[in-house]
Design an enzyme around this catalytic site. Structure first.
Site, PDB file in Angstrom:
ATOM      1  N   CYS A   2       0.843  -1.193   0.000  1.00 46.17           N
ATOM      2  CA  CYS A   2       0.000   0.000   0.000  1.00 46.17           C
ATOM      3  C   CYS A   2       0.880   1.244   0.000  1.00 46.17           C
ATOM      4  O   CYS A   2       2.082   1.169   0.236  1.00 46.17           O
ATOM      5  CB  CYS A   2      -0.911   0.037   1.229  1.00 46.17           C
ATOM      6  SG  CYS A   2      -2.014  -1.385   1.395  1.00 46.17           S
ATOM      7  N   ARG A  16      -4.832   6.969   1.221  1.00 43.87           N
ATOM      8  CA  ARG A  16      -3.968   5.861   0.850  1.00 43.87           C
ATOM      9  C   ARG A  16      -4.509   5.107  -0.345  1.00 43.87           C
ATOM     10  O   ARG A  16      -5.717   5.153  -0.656  1.00 43.87           O
ATOM     11  CB  ARG A  16      -3.828   4.911   2.040  1.00 43.87           C
ATOM     12  CG  ARG A  16      -5.144   4.309   2.533  1.00 43.87           C
ATOM     13  CD  ARG A  16      -5.436   2.906   2.026  1.00 43.87           C
ATOM     14  NE  ARG A  16      -4.432   1.959   2.389  1.00 43.87           N
ATOM     15  CZ  ARG A  16      -4.367   1.366   3.580  1.00 43.87           C
ATOM     16  NH1 ARG A  16      -5.305   1.612   4.490  1.00 43.87           N
ATOM     17  NH2 ARG A  16      -3.419   0.494   3.844  1.00 43.87           N
ATOM     18  N   ASN A  79       0.814  -2.778   5.167  1.00 39.65           N
ATOM     19  CA  ASN A  79       1.492  -4.055   5.341  1.00 39.65           C
ATOM     20  C   ASN A  79       2.969  -3.845   5.684  1.00 39.65           C
ATOM     21  O   ASN A  79       3.652  -3.000   5.085  1.00 39.65           O
ATOM     22  CB  ASN A  79       1.365  -4.881   4.068  1.00 39.65           C
ATOM     23  CG  ASN A  79       1.762  -6.323   4.272  1.00 39.65           C
ATOM     24  OD1 ASN A  79       1.531  -6.889   5.339  1.00 39.65           O
ATOM     25  ND2 ASN A  79       2.350  -6.934   3.264  1.00 39.65           N
TER      26      ASN A  79
END
Length: 326
Positions: A2, A16, A79
């Site tokens: 991400c 995001r 992540n």
């Protein structure tokens, strides 16, 4: 994988790209002030700041991927595989699970400064949400209406908090290394460069944009960090809401992942940008696009009953919306 960023014009924007290979029925979830936040190892919180964000489709708990509270404090979890370390229980600490971190911080803090103080006492404990939903290895970027941004990383020796002067976060390596690697790109510019190759012959400017030659364009997390940091730092827009949020989406679209370009496994499983979010934090409005629907949709936190005791959910609009002119 991400990418998160903030962007500051007349107002503060935060959001995001959520890149993954599987959707978990993501939806916009509003947690009103009187929805009781339940925790595994600390006392439940009955009243708190209202929160809006994108969460997994789980009815009984707001499993936020990213969110913003009514005071303009925003956060996203990304992540952090191979680096995130969650701990055993520790006495004299606030033992909070990673999936509880976003509602806890946004429920209790008005600003990054207040969140920093809360984080000092937090121990992220290794407790799964459920057997079928194990913990994800995460780190978090947080920002508020002042533009201050931090990164929160759960490492072997506890939670680390880093100032984030570039307003960007991707995945691996840890944030301090991501930031250091930007030194490799210090010669890049939004202007065409002078000829420093040699004084003995001329070299032509055959194209605009040559000042950014060397800026990475691949989809790795380190390259996306450099790409969006450069794009954000050099972005220009008018100060109004529509121009600002439009530019914010362009910043994140510069590192969007297209389905088919990042192979995961057979049959035909690829990582792609499932959605892109943008919070106008002072207004409490969440704007988003999805992979299938590039038209911007919006949900306004303040158009709901924020004193309710029940979660409010809106499914993401995934079908492409096309504006026919004739």
């Amino acid at each position: 994988m991400c990418t998160a960023s903030n962007y500051i014009t007349e107002r503060h924007y935060f959001g995001r790209n959520f890149d993954y290979e599987i959707s978990y029925n993501e939806r916009v979830t509003i947690t009103p002030r009187n929805y009781e936040l339940k925790f595994r190892k600390i006392d439940d919180i009955k009243t708190h700041y209202a929160i809006i964000g994108i969460a997994a489709g789980i009815d009984e708990y707001p499993l936020y991927y990213d969110a913003c509270n009514e005071k303009g404090l925003a956060i996203a979890g990304l992540n952090f595989a191979g680096n995130a370390v969650y701990q055993d229980m520790k006495e004299d600490m606030l033992n909070i699970t990673p999936f509880e971190l976003i509602p806890y911080l946004l429920g209790c803090a008005e600003s990054v400064a207040e969140a920093r103080k809360l984080i000092e006492d937090i121990n992220l404990v290794n407790i799964n949400f459920a057997d079928e939903l194990p913990l994800s290895p995460l780190h978090w970027m947080m920002s508020d209406n002042s533009g201050e941004a931090i990164v929160i990383e759960p490492l072997e020796d506890g939670l680390k908090v880093y100032d984030n002067p570039v307003g960007v976060l991707t995945n691996n390596p840890p944030f301090d290394k991501q930031l250091f690697y930007l030194n490799n790109y210090r010669s890049l510019s939004n202007k065409n460069p002078e000829n420093n190759f040699s004084d003995s012959f001329d070299l032509d400017e055959y194209s605009r944009g040559m000042g950014a030659i060397g800026l990475p364009g691949d989809l790795s997390s380190a390259s996306r960090f450099a790409k969006v940091a450069f794009t954000r730092a050099n972005s220009y827009s008018d100060m109004d809401e529509v121009s600002s949020l439009g530019q914010f989406f362009h910043i994140l679209k510069s590192v969007e992942q297209q389905n088919g370009c990042t192979f995961i496994s057979d049959p035909n499983l690829y990582e792609y940008t499932i959605y892109t979010s943008c919070y106008s934090t002072s207004k409490g409005i969440l704007y988003y696009t999805t992979y299938e629907n590039s038209q911007i949709s919006a949900v306004d936190l303040h158009n709901e009953d924020l004193d309710s005791e029940n979660l409010i959910n809106y499914l993401l609009i995934n079908e492409q919306q096309i504006n026919f002119i004739n």
